[in-house]
Design a protein around this motif. Structure first.
Motif, PDB file in Angstrom:
ATOM      1  N   PHE A 379      17.983   0.758   2.053  1.00 51.68           N
ATOM      2  CA  PHE A 379      18.192   1.889   2.933  1.00 51.68           C
ATOM      3  C   PHE A 379      19.095   2.927   2.263  1.00 51.68           C
ATOM      4  CE2 PHE A 379      17.231  -1.775   5.614  1.00 51.68           C
ATOM      5  CZ  PHE A 379      16.153  -1.276   6.348  1.00 51.68           C
ATOM      6  N   LYS A 380      19.357   4.020   2.975  1.00 52.60           N
ATOM      7  CA  LYS A 380      20.108   5.126   2.387  1.00 52.60           C
ATOM      8  C   LYS A 380      21.513   4.714   1.990  1.00 52.60           C
ATOM      9  CE  LYS A 380      21.352   9.962   3.219  1.00 52.60           C
ATOM     10  NZ  LYS A 380      21.282  11.105   4.169  1.00 52.60           N
ATOM     11  N   LYS A 381      22.160   3.913   2.826  1.00 59.67           N
ATOM     12  CA  LYS A 381      23.528   3.481   2.546  1.00 59.67           C
ATOM     13  C   LYS A 381      23.526   2.449   1.429  1.00 59.67           C
ATOM     14  CE  LYS A 381      25.449   1.229   5.857  1.00 59.67           C
ATOM     15  NZ  LYS A 381      26.111   0.917   7.136  1.00 59.67           N
ATOM     16  N   GLU A 382      24.408   2.599   0.460  1.00 60.28           N
ATOM     17  CA  GLU A 382      24.465   1.681  -0.670  1.00 60.28           C
ATOM     18  C   GLU A 382      24.756   0.260  -0.196  1.00 60.28           C
ATOM     19  OE1 GLU A 382      26.788   1.082  -4.939  1.00 60.28           O
ATOM     20  OE2 GLU A 382      27.262   2.799  -3.652  1.00 60.28           O
ATOM     21  N   GLY A 383      23.963  -0.716  -0.687  1.00 64.12           N
ATOM     22  CA  GLY A 383      24.154  -2.108  -0.303  1.00 64.12           C
ATOM     23  C   GLY A 383      23.460  -2.505   0.972  1.00 64.12           C
ATOM     24  N   HIS A 384      22.841  -1.555   1.666  1.00 61.35           N
ATOM     25  CA  HIS A 384      22.153  -1.829   2.921  1.00 61.35           C
ATOM     26  C   HIS A 384      20.678  -2.087   2.615  1.00 61.35           C
ATOM     27  CE1 HIS A 384      21.018  -0.327   7.243  1.00 61.35           C
ATOM     28  NE2 HIS A 384      20.969  -1.641   7.130  1.00 61.35           N
ATOM     29  N   ASN A 385      20.211  -3.322   2.839  1.00 64.28           N
ATOM     30  CA  ASN A 385      18.842  -3.650   2.461  1.00 64.28           C
ATOM     31  C   ASN A 385      18.307  -4.803   3.294  1.00 64.28           C
ATOM     32  OD1 ASN A 385      19.338  -6.329   0.949  1.00 64.28           O
ATOM     33  ND2 ASN A 385      20.728  -4.919  -0.106  1.00 64.28           N
ATOM     34  N   ILE A 386      17.000  -4.962   3.232  1.00 59.30           N
ATOM     35  CA  ILE A 386      16.313  -6.090   3.856  1.00 59.30           C
ATOM     36  C   ILE A 386      15.288  -6.606   2.854  1.00 59.30           C
ATOM     37  CG2 ILE A 386      14.547  -4.662   4.976  1.00 59.30           C
ATOM     38  CD1 ILE A 386      14.694  -6.650   7.360  1.00 59.30           C
ATOM     39  N   GLU A 387      15.105  -7.940   2.813  1.00 60.03           N
ATOM     40  CA  GLU A 387      14.235  -8.532   1.803  1.00 60.03           C
ATOM     41  C   GLU A 387      13.453  -9.693   2.395  1.00 60.03           C
ATOM     42  OE1 GLU A 387      14.465  -9.945  -2.877  1.00 60.03           O
ATOM     43  OE2 GLU A 387      16.280  -9.460  -1.767  1.00 60.03           O
ATOM     44  N   LEU A 388      12.159  -9.705   2.130  1.00 55.56           N
ATOM     45  CA  LEU A 388      11.266 -10.769   2.592  1.00 55.56           C
ATOM     46  C   LEU A 388      10.685 -11.490   1.389  1.00 55.56           C
ATOM     47  CD1 LEU A 388       9.643 -12.223   4.860  1.00 55.56           C
ATOM     48  CD2 LEU A 388       7.863 -10.488   4.505  1.00 55.56           C
TER      49      LEU A 388
END
Length: 789
Positions: A379-388
């Motif tokens: 996502f836009k914010k650094e370190g903000h993510n989702i993973e499948l």
């Protein structure tokens, strides 16, 4: 069918996200833009994915990255004065002043050449001279240098030079802090290949880091009483075609070949890699067991000659949809062929008993494969993510064994595992981070035993594990901490069928919480303290519960125990790291409370008291505690040393031969690896290890020690390395033991410990390093790779 439906839905979601992210921003009327093209100064080739940062009075306003053709366009900028910074790994940063006015709204910076930064490039994709040890908040990280690579040709050999880690020289079983209940990960992922086999297949030159996670957080699966060993493999991230080839031969009583080929091609949005490893050769072993129990005295002599060949291949790709979305896929294929010939003689002291000579030969065929799909959204914010991640593995193992009686045993083992994992990370603010996750694991195994061409028995074992976790971490000044819990629903079912016997069934259904916590205090750059806690579980493996014969001699049969139940461990640990002028020193203490400990047991065969059965059982609750210290020290420019020492005590209690037994033991282990740099390209290694005695409720293992010599020489302007090693210089390494229950006995086993190795590693290819890292699934700070598995 369900897996196909999941993947179909996933692809639909990915392209939906991609479509949403592809909407182009509009250009406002009273705004301007900055554009340009970035190229390499020497080759004039365009550089994609270069960071372009726009600042106003040293404050970051906006930014972007270059396209595959090296171009960039940053729109919707207010008409002001700006500073543009161009940053890229391996190159010097370029800074330019730009002014947007009503008369010049759209500024084209034209072609901007970037010059290589020799200081940055010095540490990129170059193996360091010596290994270093770092203490992180939840793990100890060993960065593998040339000294460790010279210590062995395979992962199994260099593991014995890692603090707190031991590899059984006969079985290659790995243990951490004296306990074999340890989970092995490759690049943060599990594997269906047995650790004892896998460690022989990974070349030491393919290893980047080894992480010792003795108190894993709730993010990790809770298996492994003593923790997790994560082997991080090298991954080439350069543009263009790159790779390495490694060949080595070990000379003992018989020669053994170890070879590998790594290739990587990176261009535009694609990164494609392939790896192949070959291990082949013969292993010679011999030993004896002397039974001294009054009335049952005998002398058993064993000789073994095994010929094994394994092929391990991995092919995969990463597809960068854009700077925020990445799709990855890989498959591993493993083919193993082995055959063995052995001879066992039993000489009875009692003249009324007939001596036994048994010849045995067997053939093994194993084929295992894995398929892994991964999608990560930043996502836009650094370190903000989702993973499948979706991972599917299966294996097919066959053994055909012939005894001189004569008797034939044909055993097949088939299994498949499906794992679906979803991870979400959100830095709530600069000092707080939230981690959430869901996981589903479905595992099925079936074994079949045919004796003398007739059906004898079969065993099926299925288990489903559904879990969720939550972690939250916080930093306040010099203090940082993390707490979390894993919630897990576990169900296992087993069915054992045997001719002329009633069916045996087993079922286990548990809901368990696995909490974890960490506190880290860093009063200065030179001092760091870390306190941690975690709850772990060791569930019986298929080998431990399978009642079908694993191996057999005239006097001993090895088989599993289907009535085993899990053991749980509460683990506490305190570490202190001190950085000095000559290096870093880490000390630590740990305590474990173990419930229903699983251990090996030896008992009389109920059908023939003169014979024994080697199996597994649950003991009572036990305690273990210990101390360890390790140092990574640079005494002079030409002399460095890695030193480690650990001592642990444990109280073990259980019932053997209907008798309650309790033992207390303190075991000591020490290692030292010295590197002497004779010149820029030539270095020598002198290493030694000592493993103290270990006492169990049935057996005393005698101390073991050895000394190794090694050297490495860099050639071809740094692209090639010649390595030589002489292991166990004084031929002192062997496994000796004494047993008291259920019989008094003593024995010793020897293998080709004294050996010579010569190897050559060559790195080829060119190109510039990319700033994009591959996915970092399930390993917090670990950098994943396209290595052998």
């Amino acid at each position: 069918m369900n897996l196909k439906l999941i993947l179909l839905c996933l692809f639909a979601t990915v392209f939906s996200i991609q479509a949403q992210n592809s909407v182009k921003p509009t250009l406002l009327e009273n705004s301007g833009s900055i554009s340009g093209k970035i190229v390499d100064k020497k080759s004039n080739e365009p550089l994609p994915y270069v960071n372009v940062i726009v600042k106003e009075e040293n404050k970051v306003i906006t930014g972007g990255i270059t396209s595959d053709k090296g171009t960039f366009l940053i729109k919707n900028l207010a008409l002001k004065n700006y500073t543009v910074e161009i940053q890229f790994i391996g190159y010097k940063t370029v800074t330019k002043a730009i002014s947007l006015t009503t008369g010049d709204k759209n500024v084209n910076m034209n072609t901007i050449p970037l010059e290589e930064d020799a200081i940055q490039l010095k540490g990129v994709d170059v193996v360091s001279e010596r290994s270093t040890i770092e203490q992180k908040i939840d793990r100890k990280v060993i960065n593998v240098g040339k000294d460790l690579i010279s210590a062995g040709a395979t992962a199994a050999e260099i593991m014995n030079n890692i603090p707190s880690v031991s590899v059984d020289p006969q079985t290659n079983a790995i243990s951490l802090r004296g306990n074999s209940n340890v989970r092995i990960l490759i690049d943060g992922k599990p594997t269906t290949i047995e650790a004892s086999q896998l460690l022989q297949q990974i070349p030491s030159t393919s290893i980047k880091q080894i992480e010792l996670i003795t108190n894993p957080s709730a993010k990790y699966n809770p298996e492994g009483m003593s923790g997790i060993i994560n082997i991080v493999l090298n991954k080439n991230s350069k543009i263009g075609f790159n790779g390495s080839v490694n060949n080595g031969v070990t000379f003992g009583k018989t020669p053994k070949l170890n070879s590998s080929l790594d290739m990587n091609y990176r261009t535009g949005k694609f990164n494609i890699y392939g790896n192949y490893g070959l291990n082949t050769g013969k292993q010679s072993n011999h030993g004896f067991i002397k039974t001294t129990e009054p009335g049952q005295e005998d002398f058993q002599k064993f000789t073994f000659l095994n010929t094994n060949t394994s092929h391990l291949a991995k092919v995969g790709f990463d597809f960068y949809l854009n700077e925020k979305n990445t799709i990855s896929f890989y498959t591993t294929q493993n083919i193993y062929r082995g055959k063995g010939d052995s001879k066992t003689t039993v000489d009875f002291l009692d003249p009324s008993k007939t001596d036994i000579t048994q010849l045995f030969n067997n053939k093994n065929k194993n084929y295992s494969q894995a398929y892994n799909f991964d999608y990560k959204k930043d996502f836009k914010k650094e370190g903000h993510n989702i993973e499948l991640e979706v991972n599917y593995t299966n294996n097919d193992d066959k053994e055909n064994a012939i005894f001189s009686t004569p008797a034939t045993n044909y055993i097949t083992n088939k299994g498949n595992n499906t794992l679906i994992n979803l991870d979400y990370t959100n830095p709530l603010n600069k000092t707080t981070k939230l981690e959430l996750g869901l996981e589903s694991r479905i595992e099925n195994t079936k074994n079949n035993f045919i004796k003398n061409d007739s059906y004898n028995s079969d065993f099926s074992y299925n288990r489903n594990i559904y879990s969720a976790y939550a972690n939250i971490s916080k930093q306040i000044g010099k203090w940082s901490g993390q707490v979390g819990t894993r919630f897990e629903k576990y169900n296992a079912k087993a069915l054992f069928k045997k001719v002329n016997e009633n069916n045996e069934t087993f079922e286990d259904d548990l809901f368990t919480l696995y909490p974890s916590g960490y506190i880290n205090y860093t009063p200065s750059e030179k001092n760091s303290f870390n306190l941690s806690f975690s709850r772990r579980v060791d569930r019986p493996s298929i080998d431990q519960v399978n009642p079908i014969r694993e191996w057999s001699t005239p006097q001993i049969d090895s088989e599993g125990n289907p009535e085993l139940f899990p053991q749980f461990t509460n683990s506490y640990e305190l570490n202190y790291t001190r950085k000095t002028k000559i290096g870093s020193i880490t000390t630590g203490v740990f305590y474990r409370r173990i419930n229903d400990e699983i251990t090996r047991t030896l008992y009389e065969n109920p059908n023939d008291p003169s014979k024994l059965i080697l199996s597994y059982t649950n003991l009572n609750d036990n305690n273990a505690y210990g101390f360890e210290i390790s140092g990574n020290l640079q005494f002079t420019k030409w002399f460095s040393s890695n030193v480690s020492f650990d001592a642990y005590s444990k109280k073990t209690r259980g019932i053997v031969a209907d008798e309650f037994v309790e033992v207390n033991v303190t075991s000591v282990n020490a290692r030292i690896s010295n590197t002497f740099k004779a010149s820029k390209n030539l270095r020598f290694q002198l290493s030694s290890m000592y493993r103290g005695r270990d006492l169990g409720i049935q057996m005393l293992r005698q101390p073991m020690w050895k000394m190794d010599l090694g050297t490495s020489y860099t050639v071809l302007k740094g692209s090639g390395t010649i390595t030589a090693r002489f292991s166990d210089v004084f031929n002192t390494m062997h496994f000796a033991f004494e047993g008291t229950k259920p019989k008094k006995l003593e024995g010793q086993f020897n293998w080709e410990s004294q050996s010579a190795y010569i190897g050559f590693n060559y790195r080829f290819g060119a190109g510039k390093n990319k700033a994009i890292q591959r996915k970092q699934r399930d390993k917090n700070e670990t950098q994943g790779g396209g290595g052998l598995l």
